[in-house]
Design a protein around this motif. Structure first.
Motif, PDB file in Angstrom:
ATOM      1  N   LEU A   7       1.017  -1.254   0.054  1.00  0.00           N
ATOM      2  CA  LEU A   7       0.204  -0.001  -0.027  1.00  0.00           C
ATOM      3  C   LEU A   7       0.923   1.335   0.080  1.00  0.00           C
ATOM      4  CD1 LEU A   7      -2.683  -1.056   2.605  1.00  0.00           C
ATOM      5  CD2 LEU A   7      -2.908  -1.053   0.055  1.00  0.00           C
ATOM      6  N   ILE A   8       0.677   1.851  -1.006  1.00  0.00           N
ATOM      7  CA  ILE A   8       1.456   3.185  -1.174  1.00  0.00           C
ATOM      8  C   ILE A   8       0.587   4.372  -1.171  1.00  0.00           C
ATOM      9  CG2 ILE A   8       3.238   4.537  -2.684  1.00  0.00           C
ATOM     10  CD1 ILE A   8       3.927   1.703  -3.702  1.00  0.00           C
ATOM     11  N   LEU A   9       1.093   5.365  -0.386  1.00  0.00           N
ATOM     12  CA  LEU A   9       0.199   6.726  -0.037  1.00  0.00           C
ATOM     13  C   LEU A   9       0.912   7.771  -1.002  1.00  0.00           C
ATOM     14  CD1 LEU A   9      -2.358   8.104   1.021  1.00  0.00           C
ATOM     15  CD2 LEU A   9      -0.753   8.929   2.875  1.00  0.00           C
ATOM     16  N   GLY A  13      -0.093  17.306  -5.345  1.00  0.00           N
ATOM     17  CA  GLY A  13      -0.173  18.667  -4.845  1.00  0.00           C
ATOM     18  C   GLY A  13      -1.192  18.332  -3.689  1.00  0.00           C
ATOM     19  N   SER A  14      -2.483  19.022  -3.344  1.00  0.00           N
ATOM     20  CA  SER A  14      -2.971  18.957  -2.158  1.00  0.00           C
ATOM     21  C   SER A  14      -4.027  17.690  -1.953  1.00  0.00           C
ATOM     22  CB  SER A  14      -3.964  20.183  -1.966  1.00  0.00           C
ATOM     23  OG  SER A  14      -4.947  20.147  -3.000  1.00  0.00           O
ATOM     24  N   GLU A  15      -3.856  16.741  -2.876  1.00  0.00           N
ATOM     25  CA  GLU A  15      -4.779  15.508  -2.737  1.00  0.00           C
ATOM     26  C   GLU A  15      -3.769  14.417  -2.368  1.00  0.00           C
ATOM     27  OE1 GLU A  15      -6.736  14.885  -6.199  1.00  0.00           O
ATOM     28  OE2 GLU A  15      -8.106  16.496  -6.289  1.00  0.00           O
ATOM     29  N   LYS A  16      -4.461  13.455  -1.690  1.00  0.00           N
ATOM     30  CA  LYS A  16      -3.616  12.483  -1.271  1.00  0.00           C
ATOM     31  C   LYS A  16      -4.388  11.048  -1.978  1.00  0.00           C
ATOM     32  CE  LYS A  16      -2.239  14.020   3.255  1.00  0.00           C
ATOM     33  NZ  LYS A  16      -2.391  13.861   4.608  1.00  0.00           N
ATOM     34  N   ARG A  17      -3.723  10.249  -2.335  1.00  0.00           N
ATOM     35  CA  ARG A  17      -4.358   8.871  -3.019  1.00  0.00           C
ATOM     36  C   ARG A  17      -3.664   7.777  -2.493  1.00  0.00           C
ATOM     37  NH1 ARG A  17      -7.443  10.072  -7.581  1.00  0.00           N
ATOM     38  NH2 ARG A  17      -7.114  12.106  -8.294  1.00  0.00           N
ATOM     39  N   LEU A  18      -4.459   6.814  -2.417  1.00  0.00           N
ATOM     40  CA  LEU A  18      -3.976   5.489  -1.737  1.00  0.00           C
ATOM     41  C   LEU A  18      -3.980   4.577  -3.054  1.00  0.00           C
ATOM     42  CD1 LEU A  18      -3.184   3.988   0.835  1.00  0.00           C
ATOM     43  CD2 LEU A  18      -5.308   3.388   1.013  1.00  0.00           C
ATOM     44  N   ARG A  19      -2.702   4.101  -3.400  1.00  0.00           N
ATOM     45  CA  ARG A  19      -2.391   3.109  -4.282  1.00  0.00           C
ATOM     46  C   ARG A  19      -1.843   1.674  -3.889  1.00  0.00           C
ATOM     47  NH1 ARG A  19       1.544   5.424  -8.760  1.00  0.00           N
ATOM     48  NH2 ARG A  19       3.077   4.773  -6.736  1.00  0.00           N
ATOM     49  N   VAL A  20      -2.735   0.554  -4.407  1.00  0.00           N
ATOM     50  CA  VAL A  20      -1.934  -0.624  -4.221  1.00  0.00           C
ATOM     51  C   VAL A  20      -1.192  -1.014  -5.393  1.00  0.00           C
ATOM     52  CG1 VAL A  20      -2.549  -2.989  -3.753  1.00  0.00           C
ATOM     53  CG2 VAL A  20      -4.133  -1.134  -3.155  1.00  0.00           C
ATOM     54  N   VAL A  51      -9.860  -1.018  -0.116  1.00  0.00           N
ATOM     55  CA  VAL A  51      -9.172   0.281  -0.546  1.00  0.00           C
ATOM     56  C   VAL A  51     -10.252   1.218  -0.738  1.00  0.00           C
ATOM     57  CG1 VAL A  51      -7.535   1.079  -2.055  1.00  0.00           C
ATOM     58  CG2 VAL A  51      -6.822  -1.275  -1.171  1.00  0.00           C
ATOM     59  N   LEU A  52     -11.096   1.037  -1.605  1.00  0.00           N
ATOM     60  CA  LEU A  52     -12.278   2.167  -1.856  1.00  0.00           C
ATOM     61  C   LEU A  52     -12.777   2.601  -0.664  1.00  0.00           C
ATOM     62  CD1 LEU A  52     -13.893   0.486  -5.142  1.00  0.00           C
ATOM     63  CD2 LEU A  52     -12.121   2.362  -5.167  1.00  0.00           C
ATOM     64  N   VAL A  53     -13.118   1.786   0.386  1.00  0.00           N
ATOM     65  CA  VAL A  53     -13.588   2.273   1.599  1.00  0.00           C
ATOM     66  C   VAL A  53     -12.563   3.139   2.181  1.00  0.00           C
ATOM     67  CG1 VAL A  53     -14.564   1.529   3.791  1.00  0.00           C
ATOM     68  CG2 VAL A  53     -15.277   0.501   1.895  1.00  0.00           C
ATOM     69  N   LEU A  54     -11.291   2.850   2.453  1.00  0.00           N
ATOM     70  CA  LEU A  54     -10.489   3.552   3.123  1.00  0.00           C
ATOM     71  C   LEU A  54     -10.176   4.788   2.309  1.00  0.00           C
ATOM     72  CD1 LEU A  54      -7.675   0.975   4.089  1.00  0.00           C
ATOM     73  CD2 LEU A  54      -9.267   2.246   5.465  1.00  0.00           C
ATOM     74  N   LEU A  55     -10.072   4.992   0.912  1.00  0.00           N
ATOM     75  CA  LEU A  55      -9.973   5.941   0.395  1.00  0.00           C
ATOM     76  C   LEU A  55     -11.211   7.222   0.638  1.00  0.00           C
ATOM     77  CD1 LEU A  55      -8.064   7.736  -1.885  1.00  0.00           C
ATOM     78  CD2 LEU A  55      -9.569   6.537  -3.512  1.00  0.00           C
ATOM     79  N   PHE A  56     -12.337   6.553   0.484  1.00  0.00           N
ATOM     80  CA  PHE A  56     -13.508   7.428   0.689  1.00  0.00           C
ATOM     81  C   PHE A  56     -13.475   8.088   2.147  1.00  0.00           C
ATOM     82  CE2 PHE A  56     -17.850   7.788   2.856  1.00  0.00           C
ATOM     83  CZ  PHE A  56     -18.469   8.741   1.732  1.00  0.00           C
ATOM     84  N   LEU A  57     -13.147   7.263   3.107  1.00  0.00           N
ATOM     85  CA  LEU A  57     -13.054   7.845   4.501  1.00  0.00           C
ATOM     86  C   LEU A  57     -11.783   8.850   4.673  1.00  0.00           C
ATOM     87  CD1 LEU A  57     -13.767   4.641   6.665  1.00  0.00           C
ATOM     88  CD2 LEU A  57     -15.100   6.392   6.194  1.00  0.00           C
ATOM     89  N   LEU A  58     -11.061   8.604   4.052  1.00  0.00           N
ATOM     90  CA  LEU A  58      -9.599   9.430   4.207  1.00  0.00           C
ATOM     91  C   LEU A  58     -10.196  10.804   3.425  1.00  0.00           C
ATOM     92  CD1 LEU A  58      -6.734  10.007   4.719  1.00  0.00           C
ATOM     93  CD2 LEU A  58      -6.017   9.215   2.345  1.00  0.00           C
ATOM     94  N   ARG A  59     -10.928  10.756   2.051  1.00  0.00           N
ATOM     95  CA  ARG A  59     -11.150  12.044   1.777  1.00  0.00           C
ATOM     96  C   ARG A  59     -12.113  12.983   2.487  1.00  0.00           C
ATOM     97  NH1 ARG A  59     -11.884  11.079  -4.749  1.00  0.00           N
ATOM     98  NH2 ARG A  59      -9.463  10.379  -5.238  1.00  0.00           N
ATOM     99  N   MET A  60     -13.225  12.169   2.972  1.00  0.00           N
ATOM    100  CA  MET A  60     -14.101  12.748   3.833  1.00  0.00           C
ATOM    101  C   MET A  60     -13.621  13.339   5.138  1.00  0.00           C
ATOM    102  SD  MET A  60     -16.898  12.676   2.552  1.00  0.00           S
ATOM    103  CE  MET A  60     -18.114  12.971   3.812  1.00  0.00           C
ATOM    104  N   SER A  61     -12.629  12.815   5.610  1.00  0.00           N
ATOM    105  CA  SER A  61     -11.741  13.388   7.095  1.00  0.00           C
ATOM    106  C   SER A  61     -11.063  14.593   6.652  1.00  0.00           C
ATOM    107  CB  SER A  61     -10.923  12.462   7.696  1.00  0.00           C
ATOM    108  OG  SER A  61      -9.809  12.022   6.814  1.00  0.00           O
ATOM    109  N   GLU A  62     -10.614  14.615   5.410  1.00  0.00           N
ATOM    110  CA  GLU A  62      -9.874  15.925   4.825  1.00  0.00           C
ATOM    111  C   GLU A  62     -10.936  17.097   4.635  1.00  0.00           C
ATOM    112  OE1 GLU A  62      -7.604  14.928   1.566  1.00  0.00           O
ATOM    113  OE2 GLU A  62      -6.058  13.959   2.616  1.00  0.00           O
ATOM    114  N   ARG A  63     -12.239  16.744   4.153  1.00  0.00           N
ATOM    115  CA  ARG A  63     -13.053  17.849   3.692  1.00  0.00           C
ATOM    116  C   ARG A  63     -13.847  18.315   4.889  1.00  0.00           C
ATOM    117  NH1 ARG A  63     -15.283  15.790  -2.166  1.00  0.00           N
ATOM    118  NH2 ARG A  63     -13.219  15.834  -3.162  1.00  0.00           N
ATOM    119  N   ALA A  64     -13.916  17.243   5.989  1.00  0.00           N
ATOM    120  CA  ALA A  64     -14.879  17.600   7.252  1.00  0.00           C
ATOM    121  C   ALA A  64     -14.209  18.526   8.007  1.00  0.00           C
ATOM    122  CB  ALA A  64     -15.058  16.356   7.916  1.00  0.00           C
TER     123      ALA A  64
END
Length: 510
Positions: A7-9, A13-20, A51-64
């Motif tokens: 798993l590589i984060l 830019g300002s976005e974070k993506r989780l890649r397998v 991975v998709l669930v983790l990515l969704f939660l990560l984005r929501m935590s950044e925007r909340a």
């Protein structure tokens, strides 16, 4: 053996993506492109979902983001302020308890060394009590709005001469729990340690003339008032006290004076002051749960219910109508129960007048008190109190009660309750209770009545010319029409200008 997954984060830019990434995945992809097929295993599909669930939660935590409004900040500040006040009260209570322990120790020490502060028989005393309730910014007085008086005594005798009879006395405020154990004597230190300071720890709780000079051993308090209420103290009460001013050098200990503890309310509550018990002529907003100019008060005024008496009459006539139609309460609530209970506390022990309502057949008489509450009934010649009626009698009475209430306002109170039995009002006794009349009032009715009776036995012929009396005829001789006519004119003139009181009633000439 399955390939190792990583798993590589990655950040763009300002976005974070989780890649397998899977080692050799590129080669496998090339094989697939060349015509080979590689189906994803169940473990791989599950991994993708995770991975998709983790990515969704990560984005929501950044925007909340948490937005705190000004009202929420104010609410938090109020909570903090309240906690600080509670802490301050607890600190005051702890300090007070420490002082009490200190006083207890000092008292034991004083008992072992009685010469430290000898008991004195000289005392200040308040000569009348404090009128309650007490409100802030309103001058305190004694009962009947009299001035509060204070005096200095030696034993039971007031000191009317000498230096002590003209000392300066200062008025102070004590905590409500001072001397709550019934003690009648205390040390100066005990008294001083219970003195209440202003809310900020400085200044005075009282405003106005806080001192008074005694004259011949007695003095009257001036215009003095509380500047703050007693709600902040543990006992929720204050005590008005008095002591000889520190500037006075009396040479002896003079014990301080104290009044009974009293609750000091905010002056803004005076408009809605509730009376316990209420009086019949009190405004209806003096009852519990009815605020002045509030919703219930306006509805009651619209129904012409202005006083506690009016409220009780409406309640006894039709309680359901009063609650549902007038007050618009759809069901019984605690507010209704408090309101009715407070109104029922009204003292009627000195109200003995009764109204009588008789059935059309004349065999049953109902008796109502001054607020139209049924108190009893008379069947034939036997009177039965309402609480002692049997079921059959109650049925008869309840059937008659509704018709009686519709006419009670037009029925006078012709009965009084004596020894639990209604008796008709005696006019002669009412006249006697009115007190003696003036001598002229006694003489005039007697003279006019006697003259009228004499004239009633005489026939005056007004059509004939009256003949003047001779010297031998008496002026009031029935045969002398001239004299009778003159007497009648005098009687008519007196009766026209004067009121004649007969049997306690005022009778006027028609």
């Amino acid at each position: 053996m399955a390939p190792k997954r990583e798993l590589i984060l990655a950040r763009r830019g300002s976005e974070k993506r989780l890649r397998v990434t899977v080692p050799g995945a590129a080669a496998a992809a090339a094989v697939a492109a060349g015509g080979g097929t590689a189906l994803a295993s169940p473990a791989k599909r599950m991994l993708r979902k995770i991975v998709l669930v983790l990515l969704f939660l990560l984005r929501m935590s950044e925007r909340a983001t948490r937005v705190v409004s000004i009202s929420q900040i104010g609410h938090m500040v109020q909570k903090l302020h309240k906690k600080l006040e509670n802490m301050q009260e607890q600190m005051e209570d702890i300090s007070h308890e420490v002082k009490q322990l200190k006083h207890l120790y000092s008292n034991r020490h004083a008992d072992q060394h009685p010469g430290l502060e000898p008991n004195t028989n000289i005392q200040l005393r308040f000569l009348n009590g404090l009128k309650t309730p007490v409100y802030t910014e309103k001058n305190i007085t004694a009962e009947n709005n009299e001035t509060i008086r204070i005096g200095i005594f030696e034993g039971e005798n007031m000191i009317t001469d000498g230096p002590l009879s003209k000392v300066k006395v200062e008025i102070i405020v004590l905590r409500g729990d001072f001397s709550n154990d019934g003690q009648v004597s205390w040390t100066e230190e005990q008294f001083n340690n219970h003195i209440v300071q202003g809310r900020d720890g400085q200044g005075f709780v009282l405003g106005g003339d806080r001192s008074v000079w005694l004259k011949n051993g007695e003095g009257c308090l001036g215009r003095i008032r509380f500047k703050e209420g007693s709600s902040r103290t543990r006992s929720r009460m204050f005590i008005v006290g008095a002591r000889v001013s520190k500037s006075e050098n009396t040479g002896v200990r003079v014990q301080e004076a104290v009044m009974k503890p009293a609750t000091v309310l905010d002056r803004r509550n005076e408009a809605n002051e509730k009376r316990h018990p209420p009086m019949l002529d009190d405004q209806v907003f003096r009852l519990e749960e009815i605020s002045k100019d509030g919703t219930y008060h306006k509805r009651l005024k619209k129904a012409k219910i202005f006083t506690v008496r009016d409220f009780l009459k409406a309640l006894n006539k039709n309680a359901k109508k009063l609650r549902e139609e007038v007050l618009q309460m759809k069901k019984k609530t605690s507010s209704w129960d408090k309101m009715v209970g407070h109104a029922r506390d009204c003292c009627l022990s000195d109200q003995h007048e009764l109204k009588e309502y008789q059935s059309e057949e004349g065999n049953v008489k109902l008796f109502f008190n001054c607020v139209h509450q049924l108190v009893g009934a008379k069947f034939g010649g036997d009177y039965v109190m309402y609480d002692n009626l049997d079921p059959a009698q109650k049925t008869v009475v309840n059937n008659l009660k509704e018709g009686a209430h519709a006419r009670l306002e037009d029925i006078s109170s012709d009965y009084v309750m004596k020894n639990n039995n209604p008796e008709p009002v005696c006019t002669s006794s009412a006249a006697a209770a009115a007190g003696p009349l003036n001598p002229s009032d006694h003489e005039m009715p007697h003279q006019v009545t006697e003259a009228a009776e004499n004239l009633g036995h005489c026939v005056v012929n007004c059509m004939t010319e009256p003949v003047p009396p001779t010297e031998e005829q008496d002026l009031l001789d029935p045969t002398n029409s001239y004299g009778l006519l003159e007497v009648r004119k005098i009687v008519d003139s007196v009766a026209y200008k004067c009121s004649v009181i007969v049997n306690g009633r005022v009778l006027k000439r028609e």
